[in-house]
Design an enzyme around this catalytic site. Sequence first.
Site, PDB file in Angstrom:
ATOM      1  N   HIS A   1       0.819  -1.222   0.000  1.00  0.00           N
ATOM      2  CA  HIS A   1       0.000   0.000   0.000  1.00  0.00           C
ATOM      3  C   HIS A   1       0.849   1.268   0.000  1.00  0.00           C
ATOM      4  O   HIS A   1       0.349   2.340  -0.322  1.00  0.00           O
ATOM      5  CB  HIS A   1      -1.025  -0.011   1.138  1.00  0.00           C
ATOM      6  CG  HIS A   1      -0.431   0.142   2.490  1.00  0.00           C
ATOM      7  ND1 HIS A   1       0.062  -0.911   3.208  1.00  0.00           N
ATOM      8  CD2 HIS A   1      -0.242   1.234   3.265  1.00  0.00           C
ATOM      9  CE1 HIS A   1       0.520  -0.471   4.354  1.00  0.00           C
ATOM     10  NE2 HIS A   1       0.357   0.823   4.422  1.00  0.00           N
TER      11      HIS A   1
ATOM     12  N   HIS B   1       8.038  -2.350   2.150  1.00  0.00           N
ATOM     13  CA  HIS B   1       7.735  -0.922   2.022  1.00  0.00           C
ATOM     14  C   HIS B   1       8.978  -0.057   1.794  1.00  0.00           C
ATOM     15  O   HIS B   1       9.031   0.755   0.870  1.00  0.00           O
ATOM     16  CB  HIS B   1       7.001  -0.414   3.265  1.00  0.00           C
ATOM     17  CG  HIS B   1       5.775  -1.193   3.616  1.00  0.00           C
ATOM     18  ND1 HIS B   1       4.866  -1.597   2.676  1.00  0.00           N
ATOM     19  CD2 HIS B   1       5.305  -1.656   4.791  1.00  0.00           C
ATOM     20  CE1 HIS B   1       3.884  -2.269   3.267  1.00  0.00           C
ATOM     21  NE2 HIS B   1       4.127  -2.316   4.555  1.00  0.00           N
TER      22      HIS B   1
END
Length: 483
Positions: free
Chosen positions: A178, A240
Amino acid sequence: MVARVIPVEAFDLVIFGGTGDLARRKILPGLFRRFQAGQMPPEARIIGAARAEHSDDEFRALVADAVAEFMPKAAQDKEALAAFLQRLSYVAIDAKGTQGWSQLKETMRSDVVQAYYFSVAPALFGDIALRLTDNGIAGPDARIVVEKPFGRDLASARALNETLAKHFTESQIYRIDHYLGKETVQNLMAVRFANILFEPLWKSEYIDHVQITVAETVGVNGRGAYYDKSGTMRDMVQNHLMQLLCLIAMEPPYHFDPDAVRDEKLKVIRALDPVQPQDIVRGQYLGGGGEGSYLEDSENPHSRTESYIALKVAISNWRWKGTPFYLRTGKRLRARASEIAVTFREPPHSIFDDAEGWRENVLVIRLQPDEGMHLMVMIKEPGPGGMRLTQVPLDMSFATALGPEAAEVPDAYERLIMDVIRGNQTLFMRGDEVEAAWAWTDPIIEGWEARGDRPQPYDAGTSGPEDALMLMHRDGRRWREIK
Ligand code: NAP
């Protein structure tokens, strides 16, 4: 400036794990926001799927509660919420059994986009993929969305890729990170590749170093048992922070096209040097102020799992040789802040006497809070008193530049789900990228496991362990303050 909303095609989106935490906190509220924004055509439908028996109305009530809990302001638009809920239905289904699959087959339409979001434990991904295809439910263009964690090492990630590949082609698989859905992250690509200003300077000749920070104030309580098997390296760095590093370091792709972008990111991962033990600091937070320590939160008094990592990474290619990337991320730190800071080198020669006033140019890309960018530049201090220098930010925060509506950027999940419906994989990780990231991560973890290293304790509410400061100080540099 009001954001342009381009409606997507009609779709059936099935959320496996539609009653779970991620669906309630992110996926369903995000879909409601896209509905409110007018992006969902009237034929779009969302189908929740999990083992527990619920009627459609019970599922709608559960979603209404989730919206009220996680988007209290939006939930006040009762008319919109009622209309959104009419798009929802529910199928009780067991990923590991026979229950529910024939009902799902009857529910799905073949003439709209089919998307299947696997918001369940990764151990169920293979079962769901198998049943979707064996039961003839997923059409040839169906898309599947898989959540993190994608494996816990190279072997398990490869096994998962192989399992999914038995049932779906790579172009059907959307692996979510995300962070890639964040507005600023995409803006980073726009700033780099839609301007002539930065790219000529974007190399070790002009860039001294890069810092990537993802700091959290929360601990691991609530998910301590899960976290203790994972740790910060697996949970944050391999995915990430690695993705952020790739976007900073990659070469310009020939086109903003999924494979062109992902090819360039892959090259960066493959060019990463192995990390030496002296270039890694691992930490574990202590308790205090009424909050538990990591050892208490994880309910494992002997845990050697890290809740903090700082490391120095070198990229062996022409562009980056000599420019270190410093990465750090951790829990229970001073503030919740994520940013990338690109620090430029000194000008080759100074014509001003005010050496003390001089500071490096820094491009700061802020992911949270206050998404935006600013460029620190030197100017003359206003007023009389000779040529004294001072540093000011050229501010590109969205709220100031584009108006308050632009500051209300869609949540990363909203954007990514709409990209799935559009069939755009640019912001999703490809299988080879994930494997390459694990291939780099595995020896680092194996190294500290073989040595039996213990993470260093650090006080909650600080910027992490002392040694993390030293990691920079010994190179004559310092971390930016976490605030
Ligand atoms: P969760 O709260 O435990 O929810 C799990 C969901 O899966 C529930 O709806 C559960 O409902 C359903 N389920 C469990 N076993 C099933 C089965 N055999 N067949 C069908 N459905 C089944 O988990 P979560 O936190 O939402 O996490 C879901 C996924 O997202 C995980 O892969 C997690 O790693 C990932 N993720 C979560 C977060 C987060 O913030 N929560 C963030 C990043 C990634 P029933 O028990 O009724 O079946």
